[in-house]
Write a protein that holds these residues in place. Structure first.
Motif, PDB file in Angstrom:
ATOM      1  N   UNK A  50       0.838  -1.208   0.000  1.00 54.93           N
ATOM      2  CA  UNK A  50       0.000   0.000   0.000  1.00 54.93           C
ATOM      3  C   UNK A  50       0.870   1.254   0.000  1.00 54.93           C
ATOM      4  N   UNK A  51       1.900   1.277   0.847  1.00 51.87           N
ATOM      5  CA  UNK A  51       2.784   2.440   0.922  1.00 51.87           C
ATOM      6  C   UNK A  51       3.528   2.629  -0.395  1.00 51.87           C
ATOM      7  N   UNK A  52       4.018   1.539  -0.989  1.00 47.53           N
ATOM      8  CA  UNK A  52       4.698   1.629  -2.293  1.00 47.53           C
ATOM      9  C   UNK A  52       3.791   2.278  -3.336  1.00 47.53           C
ATOM     10  N   UNK A  53       2.540   1.827  -3.413  1.00 46.05           N
ATOM     11  CA  UNK A  53       1.612   2.382  -4.397  1.00 46.05           C
ATOM     12  C   UNK A  53       1.401   3.878  -4.154  1.00 46.05           C
ATOM     13  N   UNK A  54       1.159   4.266  -2.907  1.00 40.89           N
ATOM     14  CA  UNK A  54       0.889   5.676  -2.606  1.00 40.89           C
ATOM     15  C   UNK A  54       2.120   6.552  -2.874  1.00 40.89           C
ATOM     16  N   UNK A  55       3.302   6.051  -2.531  1.00 39.51           N
ATOM     17  CA  UNK A  55       4.516   6.830  -2.759  1.00 39.51           C
ATOM     18  C   UNK A  55       4.870   6.902  -4.244  1.00 39.51           C
ATOM     19  N   UNK A  56       4.573   5.853  -4.990  1.00 36.96           N
ATOM     20  CA  UNK A  56       4.761   5.908  -6.445  1.00 36.96           C
ATOM     21  C   UNK A  56       3.817   6.938  -7.052  1.00 36.96           C
ATOM     22  N   UNK A  57       2.563   6.933  -6.615  1.00 41.43           N
ATOM     23  CA  UNK A  57       1.596   7.894  -7.146  1.00 41.43           C
ATOM     24  C   UNK A  57       1.968   9.333  -6.790  1.00 41.43           C
ATOM     25  N   UNK A  58       2.462   9.563  -5.576  1.00 37.77           N
ATOM     26  CA  UNK A  58       2.850  10.922  -5.198  1.00 37.77           C
ATOM     27  C   UNK A  58       4.035  11.386  -6.041  1.00 37.77           C
ATOM     28  N   UNK A  59       4.940  10.466  -6.366  1.00 38.29           N
ATOM     29  CA  UNK A  59       6.050  10.804  -7.250  1.00 38.29           C
ATOM     30  C   UNK A  59       5.578  11.142  -8.652  1.00 38.29           C
ATOM     31  N   UNK A  60       4.578  10.417  -9.145  1.00 37.98           N
ATOM     32  CA  UNK A  60       4.028  10.697 -10.475  1.00 37.98           C
ATOM     33  C   UNK A  60       3.282  12.030 -10.488  1.00 37.98           C
ATOM     34  N   UNK A  61       2.616  12.361  -9.395  1.00 36.71           N
ATOM     35  CA  UNK A  61       1.940  13.665  -9.307  1.00 36.71           C
ATOM     36  C   UNK A  61       2.965  14.799  -9.307  1.00 36.71           C
ATOM     37  N   UNK A  62       4.098  14.581  -8.649  1.00 38.71           N
ATOM     38  CA  UNK A  62       5.178  15.560  -8.689  1.00 38.71           C
ATOM     39  C   UNK A  62       5.718  15.689 -10.111  1.00 38.71           C
ATOM     40  N   UNK A  63       5.857  14.571 -10.804  1.00 40.65           N
ATOM     41  CA  UNK A  63       6.315  14.583 -12.191  1.00 40.65           C
ATOM     42  C   UNK A  63       5.345  15.369 -13.075  1.00 40.65           C
ATOM     43  N   UNK A  64       4.054  15.163 -12.857  1.00 43.53           N
ATOM     44  CA  UNK A  64       3.040  15.873 -13.649  1.00 43.53           C
ATOM     45  C   UNK A  64       3.228  17.384 -13.558  1.00 43.53           C
ATOM     46  N   UNK A  65       3.440  17.890 -12.351  1.00 40.29           N
ATOM     47  CA  UNK A  65       3.677  19.332 -12.175  1.00 40.29           C
ATOM     48  C   UNK A  65       5.001  19.744 -12.806  1.00 40.29           C
ATOM     49  N   UNK A  66       6.023  18.939 -12.594  1.00 43.56           N
ATOM     50  CA  UNK A  66       7.375  19.274 -13.075  1.00 43.56           C
ATOM     51  C   UNK A  66       7.403  19.440 -14.596  1.00 43.56           C
ATOM     52  N   UNK A  67       6.601  18.663 -15.309  1.00 44.06           N
ATOM     53  CA  UNK A  67       6.614  18.691 -16.773  1.00 44.06           C
ATOM     54  C   UNK A  67       5.999  19.963 -17.349  1.00 44.06           C
ATOM     55  N   UNK A  68       5.357  20.770 -16.511  1.00 44.03           N
ATOM     56  CA  UNK A  68       4.834  22.060 -16.975  1.00 44.03           C
ATOM     57  C   UNK A  68       5.910  23.143 -16.941  1.00 44.03           C
ATOM     58  N   UNK A  69       7.088  22.811 -16.437  1.00 46.05           N
ATOM     59  CA  UNK A  69       8.176  23.768 -16.328  1.00 46.05           C
ATOM     60  C   UNK A  69       9.383  23.267 -17.108  1.00 46.05           C
ATOM     61  N   UNK A  70      10.346  24.140 -17.294  1.00 46.89           N
ATOM     62  CA  UNK A  70      11.550  23.769 -18.032  1.00 46.89           C
ATOM     63  C   UNK A  70      12.352  22.745 -17.247  1.00 46.89           C
ATOM     64  N   UNK A  71      12.992  21.783 -17.944  1.00 49.48           N
ATOM     65  CA  UNK A  71      13.874  20.837 -17.254  1.00 49.48           C
ATOM     66  C   UNK A  71      14.942  21.574 -16.451  1.00 49.48           C
ATOM     67  N   UNK A  72      15.135  21.146 -15.231  1.00 45.95           N
ATOM     68  CA  UNK A  72      16.084  21.817 -14.345  1.00 45.95           C
ATOM     69  C   UNK A  72      15.403  22.621 -13.256  1.00 45.95           C
TER      70      UNK A  72
END
Length: 415
Positions: A50-72
């Motif tokens: 359960x923790x693995x799934x939730x932490x993977x999803x939180x990382x993907x949500x962070x990625x989603x935001x990050x992709x709206x900005x320039x790399x770096x």
């Protein structure tokens, strides 16, 4: 994404996955069997999944935001531009706290392992002195340069892989299925599940590397998602194997004595060593523990060193690096000398702060970025707002569990 980006050869998927796996797996894994002793193997497996799934999803949500900005773009930039100054400050404070408290945890754990090794060699040393020795030696490596950390860590990771495979291979050969599925002692398991959740969360901390992967891969979400999944899944498999190896060799009642002695790394290693008839395999397990805590210490303190230098404006001259080193290492080292058996307590506090920057903030940033960039056709994590609510709820639940354990409202296993 332009034509040049598409035609450019993508970096290795394996490289990104190894960055995530290497960041995730560390000395924190030694806390899992100890805090899981109450709920034992079956519930420990469910909790980690359960923790693995939730932490993977939180990382993907962070990625989603990050992709709206320039790399770096840094974590700090993402927070400031999506959530504002308050969350930026809170997020920065939680990251700094996690880095400092983990440094202390690894000094405590490292001192415990050094003490165990010296005791096996017939040398008696106070735990506080062993912690100081551990901190001083590794602090010098961080002070020298990032390149020194890179080279030493690379050697350590190679040694970790070899020693881990040798040690855990022998432990697997001694696994007793009865110990795994029919543990001795009181048959009460579920009440102890809640106290273990924060330690599960702390074992899947890789989120600071998400902006680094965006910089590494560019706007290639499919590759980054695969890297995050593979890297965290490797960590999950290692953790599950570690639980099988430890709980399959030690009785549940044996963890009572480990917990009474603070649950530190050296105590667990000493208990496991008694199940090993071969002195060489005992050495391999001790070597793995030493390398795991040392590499974790170097990784965390390098990040803390750079954070302190940026925060206080210290330059990279010798005097500047000395100032940075003093601010970075003196507080956690003093704590390690004064309170040498605080490994488990420190990991729990790290999880409490990590619920902010690794769980709640990424979910809130994703929610806000979907409003800010509603017209953008970029990567979006499936599940809609419902998933964001689930992840925020998971973060709040984890923080609440830790606070309730501190208040003695939730039970902790003592044996």
């Amino acid at each position: 994404m332009n034509t040049q980006d598409v035609s450019a050869k993508a970096p290795s998927l394996l490289g990104g996955a190894m960055i995530i796996a290497g960041t995730t797996v560390g000395a924190g894994m030694f806390s899992l069997p100890v805090v899981g002793a109450g709920m034992w193997f079956g519930y420990s497996v469910v909790m980690l999944l359960v923790v693995w799934f939730c932490m993977l999803m939180s990382g993907l949500l962070l990625l989603e935001t990050n992709l709206h900005f320039e790399p770096g773009a840094s974590f700090d930039t993402l927070t400031r531009k999506t959530l504002g100054q308050f969350w930026r400050v809170l997020n920065g404070a939680s990251i700094a706290f996690v880095l400092y408290i983990l440094t202390y945890a690894y000094i405590s754990g490292g001192g415990s392992i050094v003490n165990h090794y010296l005791a096996g060699s017939g040398v008696s040393l106070p735990q506080s002195a062993a912690a100081l020795m551990f901190a001083l030696v590794l602090s010098v490596i961080v002070f020298i340069s990032t390149k020194a950390v890179d080279r030493v860590t690379s050697i350590m990771i190679g040694g970790m892989v070899i020693s881990f495979l040798l040690a855990i291979g022998h432990l697997f050969s001694g696994v007793d299925s009865v110990k795994l599925w029919q543990p001795d002692g009181p048959q009460h398991f579920t009440p102890y599940l809640w106290a273990a959740i924060p330690f599960g969360l702390a074992s899947f901390g890789y989120h600071g590397n998400v902006p680094s992967l965006v910089k590494y891969y560019g706007h290639r979400p499919a590759l980054i998602v695969k890297a995050l999944f593979i890297g965290t899944f490797i960590a999950l498999v290692i953790y599950l194997g570690w639980l099988v190896a430890t709980m399959g060799n030690l009785q549940r009642s044996a963890f009572s004595a480990i917990i009474e002695q603070g649950g530190n790394m050296g105590v667990l290693v000493a208990a496991l060593s008694k199940t090993m008839p071969s002195g060489m395999l005992d050495t391999m397990l001790t070597l793995f523990a030493n390398l795991a805590v040392a590499s974790s210490f170097l990784g965390v303190t390098l990040g803390l060193f750079d954070y302190v230098a940026d925060l206080f404006g210290f330059d990279d001259s010798r005097i500047g690096r000395i100032k940075t080193a003093l601010v970075t290492f003196i507080p956690p080292t003093v704590m390690g000398v004064l309170f040498p058996n605080g490994f488990l307590i420190a990991i729990g506090f790290a999880a409490l702060a990590a619920t902010i920057w690794a769980v709640i903030v990424p979910a809130l940033m994703a929610y806000r970025s979907r409003q800010m960039f509603a017209e953008a056709k970029r990567f979006q994590v499936p599940g809609g707002t419902a998933l964001i609510v689930v992840i925020v709820a998971f973060g709040v639940l984890t923080a609440a569990c830790h606070l309730l354990v501190m208040a003695d409202i939730l039970p902790q296993f003592r044996g």
